[in-house]
Design an enzyme around this catalytic site. Structure first.
Site, mmCIF file in Angstrom:
data_model
loop_
_atom_site.group_PDB
_atom_site.id
_atom_site.type_symbol
_atom_site.label_atom_id
_atom_site.label_comp_id
_atom_site.label_asym_id
_atom_site.label_seq_id
_atom_site.Cartn_x
_atom_site.Cartn_y
_atom_site.Cartn_z
ATOM 1 N N LYS A 261 -2.612 0.404 -11.894
ATOM 2 C CA LYS A 261 -1.438 0.839 -11.130
ATOM 3 C C LYS A 261 -0.718 1.908 -11.954
ATOM 4 O O LYS A 261 -0.058 1.597 -12.942
ATOM 5 C CB LYS A 261 -0.498 -0.334 -10.832
ATOM 6 C CG LYS A 261 0.686 0.072 -9.969
ATOM 7 C CD LYS A 261 1.541 -1.120 -9.598
ATOM 8 C CE LYS A 261 2.578 -0.802 -8.530
ATOM 9 N NZ LYS A 261 3.390 0.363 -8.746
ATOM 10 N N PHE A 351 -6.813 7.273 -5.009
ATOM 11 C CA PHE A 351 -7.243 5.897 -4.760
ATOM 12 C C PHE A 351 -7.635 5.582 -3.320
ATOM 13 O O PHE A 351 -8.052 4.474 -3.024
ATOM 14 C CB PHE A 351 -6.212 4.889 -5.271
ATOM 15 C CG PHE A 351 -4.795 5.127 -4.820
ATOM 16 C CD1 PHE A 351 -4.413 4.885 -3.515
ATOM 17 C CD2 PHE A 351 -3.833 5.578 -5.723
ATOM 18 C CE1 PHE A 351 -3.107 5.079 -3.104
ATOM 19 C CE2 PHE A 351 -2.522 5.786 -5.331
ATOM 20 C CZ PHE A 351 -2.161 5.537 -4.011
ATOM 21 N N LYS A 434 0.371 -5.984 -5.773
ATOM 22 C CA LYS A 434 0.605 -5.439 -7.116
ATOM 23 C C LYS A 434 0.924 -6.569 -8.085
ATOM 24 O O LYS A 434 1.589 -7.539 -7.722
ATOM 25 C CB LYS A 434 1.704 -4.384 -7.091
ATOM 26 C CG LYS A 434 3.024 -4.842 -6.506
ATOM 27 C CD LYS A 434 4.034 -3.696 -6.445
ATOM 28 C CE LYS A 434 5.252 -4.124 -5.661
ATOM 29 N NZ LYS A 434 6.281 -3.115 -5.554
HETATM 30 P P1 ATP Z 1 6.657 -0.047 -7.417
HETATM 31 O O1 ATP Z 1 8.085 0.351 -7.707
HETATM 32 O O2 ATP Z 1 6.245 -1.363 -7.956
HETATM 33 O O3 ATP Z 1 5.679 1.047 -7.670
HETATM 34 P P2 ATP Z 1 6.743 0.653 -4.716
HETATM 35 O O4 ATP Z 1 7.752 0.090 -3.765
HETATM 36 O O5 ATP Z 1 6.911 2.032 -5.219
HETATM 37 O O6 ATP Z 1 6.606 -0.334 -5.887
HETATM 38 P P3 ATP Z 1 4.446 -0.546 -3.641
HETATM 39 O O7 ATP Z 1 3.759 -0.272 -2.388
HETATM 40 O O8 ATP Z 1 5.191 -1.809 -3.718
HETATM 41 O O9 ATP Z 1 5.368 0.677 -3.991
HETATM 42 O O10 ATP Z 1 3.391 -0.495 -4.823
HETATM 43 C C1 ATP Z 1 2.310 0.374 -4.731
HETATM 44 C C2 ATP Z 1 2.672 1.738 -5.302
HETATM 45 O O11 ATP Z 1 2.009 1.894 -6.528
HETATM 46 C C3 ATP Z 1 2.131 2.826 -4.407
HETATM 47 O O12 ATP Z 1 3.127 3.252 -3.499
HETATM 48 C C4 ATP Z 1 1.724 3.924 -5.367
HETATM 49 O O13 ATP Z 1 2.770 4.858 -5.489
HETATM 50 C C5 ATP Z 1 1.559 3.233 -6.698
HETATM 51 N N1 ATP Z 1 0.162 3.156 -7.191
HETATM 52 C C6 ATP Z 1 -0.235 3.422 -8.448
HETATM 53 N N2 ATP Z 1 -1.530 3.217 -8.607
HETATM 54 C C7 ATP Z 1 -2.014 2.817 -7.420
HETATM 55 C C8 ATP Z 1 -3.310 2.447 -6.950
HETATM 56 N N3 ATP Z 1 -4.368 2.449 -7.750
HETATM 57 N N4 ATP Z 1 -3.418 2.077 -5.655
HETATM 58 C C9 ATP Z 1 -2.359 2.067 -4.835
HETATM 59 N N5 ATP Z 1 -1.114 2.402 -5.224
HETATM 60 C C10 ATP Z 1 -0.928 2.775 -6.502
#
Ligand code: ATP
Length: 590
Positions: A261, A351, A434
């Protein structure tokens, strides 16, 4: 026959008068059902305070000062007097209505003056607002003011109320996209049941104008057939969270695709022939901010047309190291772009693939999409595929997780390996999960919360807001629920900045906010900030998740909240932490 703006204004007025969601849907549906297929797209946009879909980047937003000037000109008043009334009634729209009422009374009394009101069609108003939005360059401010004052001077008082609110971006009807979709479904099919079909189409096109026009022209069956299209951003899929390797494995029935991530900026890349566009997760067009990324994609692309997703991170190629989020976030700027490209070079970790070989692949399983991705581009120095493995035991997960942390990542993403692991546009589903370092041991990671209201500070914070009431978003009801009050973690600069950005958003308590706590000032729920805390507890003061526990007065509250220093400006308030996520974390810790 075309609909009049007067009728739409009356509908808006009725909407303002009720808090009840179903009643709002009915009121709106009644007016929408009278619209023609040529008008419905524009009416839909206006009703959520826009004239174009966000991703086109054409914004109406006029500074309140400019709109005040236009109002003063059109009513023959002095600007200062107008501002004084605004201070008394707290809203420029209502001020416009009051001033126009006064003007029309004096016109009635005067035999010589002519009645100036024009019977605007909705399309007329949209066209004029469009010309305001499209005016740019030297002298454009004066021109915008002239056009707006011309529009207002021929409007009825009620029409002026909404025209003014539209131009300053504060329509305040409490109509979120979900409610509009329900009203559209009801208007055209007679029930709200088909809303899901409209929602799917909206999530894959981000274009309410196109979706509502298709509905009115060709019916709900045609909406069900709408496909993703290159250059229309697809609403991003979001992840749920877990706090242990065991839970991660359990969520995917014992087999999961793991990826690093990366902590950067989410990007959706669209390529059509030579043309490439980048969209953020809001979704906003961020193409101009990353000319370097456009070059990288041109170099790496093996196909002409596609939509793919990845994370842009700041990268130090000498040390071969991903740099913290704070670095890449400095690339989100409109000026000095070239200079920042050299200062903060970036890399993209891809990704997902959502469209390839001239068709949408949203409904393919994740592994299939990933395979397609590897055929769309080749890896280069600056374009990489996200690091991935398939795991079926917790040791593997733990080891991958630690490698991720060693490589400057936040943790890992778990994704389904079955055919049902489709891309759920616009949803925070369990197909993506996540698992971050912050979740281990501690309460959880941070929360992205919306600023709902504030109290003024004391001592050296006097005159600025010192304590903020924060809320989460309830996706089902499209409302904000209160979760905590925070006063720590803010530097003096932070408080000065928050005062500057929040002051124009002050308003009466918005009806989309569910709060038992009273505040000295309320805001349009638009600003999202990152908060950490020590513990989530049940509370009868806060409304987060109220109705989910045995005692129906219980809600959830965050104890010892602290501002992390991060203003979350890459996502709309509807993507703030949801009440469901908070409940999940609370239950996990029990
Ligand atoms: P966080 O603040 O934990 O990143 P978020 O609300 O921004 O959470 P979430 O959908 O909850 O977003 O978590 C996934 C986010 O992580 C995606 O929106 C993306 O920006 C990021 N990300 C990083 N690496 C990856 C990956 N390998 N696959 C998918 N998303 C990824």
């Amino acid at each position: 026959m075309r609909l009049k703006f007067k009728e739409l204004s009356q509908c808006y007025f009725k909407l303002e008068k009720t808090q009840k969601k179903l009643e709002m849907v009915d009121i709106l549906a009644e007016t929408l059902s009278k619209a023609s297929s040529e008008e419905i797209g524009k009416i839909s946009l206006l009703t959520i305070g826009k004239i174009y879909p966000d991703f086109l980047g054409i914004e109406l937003m006029l500074a309140e000062k400019m709109a005040t000037k236009a109002l003063a000109i059109s009513t023959g008043k002095n600007e200062k007097n107008v501002a004084k009334i605004v201070e008394e009634v707290g809203d420029l729209g209502q001020t416009a209505q009051i001033l126009l009422e006064k003007k029309s009374q004096s016109t009635l009394l005067s035999f010589t003056a002519q009645k100036e009101e024009k019977d605007y069609e909705i399309i007329d108003v949209w066209n004029i607002l469009d010309s305001i939005a499209q005016t740019s360059g030297e002298g454009s401010s004066d021109k915008k003011i002239r056009i707006l004052s011309g529009l207002i001077s021929k409007a009825s008082p009620l029409e002026a109320r909404y025209i003014v609110r539209m131009v300053i971006g504060q329509l305040r009807l409490g109509v979120a996209i979900q409610l509009l979709l329900e009203a559209l479904a009801k208007a055209k099919t007679g029930t709200r049941d088909k809303k899901n079909i409209l929602e799917r189409a909206y999530n894959i096109t981000s274009d309410i104008c196109f979706v509502s026009e298709t509905l009115f022209k060709e019916g709900i069956e045609a909406v069900a057939e709408i496909k993703a299209q290159i250059m229309n951003p697809i609403k991003v899929m979001l992840a749920q969270r877990v706090s242990s390797a065991e839970e991660l494995l359990e969520r995917f029935d014992g087999k999961v695709s793991l990826e690093y991530k990366y902590d950067g900026l989410r990007v959706q890349l669209h390529k059509k022939g030579d043309k490439i566009k980048l969209f953020s997760r809001r979704p906003e067009d961020i193409t101009k901010q990353f000319p370097d990324v456009i070059e990288f994609i041109h170099d790496a692309a093996l196909k002409d047309n596609f939509i793919i997703e990845g994370e842009i991170v700041a990268y130090d190629s000498k040390k071969e190291k991903i740099l913290p989020f704070q670095q890449v976030s400095q690339r989100k700027r409109k000026h000095d772009i070239e200079q920042k490209i050299t200062e903060i070079p970036v890399r993209v970790y891809l990704f997902d693939a959502l469209y390839a070989d001239n068709k949408s692949i949203l409904d393919e399983g994740y592994l299939k999409r990933r395979e397609v991705l590897s055929n769309i581009l080749k890896e280069t120095e600056s374009i990489k595929f996200s690091h991935q493995t398939i795991a079926d035991n917790t040791d593997e997960i733990d080891s991958f997780f630690h490698h991720a942390l060693e490589n400057s990542c936040e943790g890992v993403m778990g994704k389904g390996v079955g055919e049902d692991s489709i891309y759920q546009a616009g949803a925070r589903g369990w197909n993506w999960v996540k698992y971050k370092a912050d979740y281990v041991d501690k309460l959880s990671d941070s929360f992205d919360l919306v600023i709902l209201g504030a109290e003024f500070g004391k001592g050296k914070r006097a005159g600025k807001y010192g304590t903020f009431l924060l809320g989460c978003f309830d996706v089902e009801e499209s409302i904000y629920q209160t979760f905590t009050r925070v006063a720590t973690g803010f530097s003096d600069d932070d408080l000065a900045h928050f005062f500057e950005i929040l002051k124009p958003l002050e308003r009466e308590k918005p009806k989309e906010v569910l709060s038992d706590i009273d505040c000295s000032v309320w805001f349009d729920p638009k600003i999202v900030i990152e908060i950490t805390g020590a513990e989530i507890t049940k509370s009868q003061m806060h409304t987060c998740s109220r109705g989910y526990f045995d005692n129906e007065n219980d809600g959830l509250a965050l104890r010892f909240p602290r501002f992390t220093g991060k203003l979350v400006d890459d996502r709309p308030p509807e993507q703030a932490t949801s009440n469901e996520e908070i409940r999940t974390i609370y239950l996990l810790k029990q």
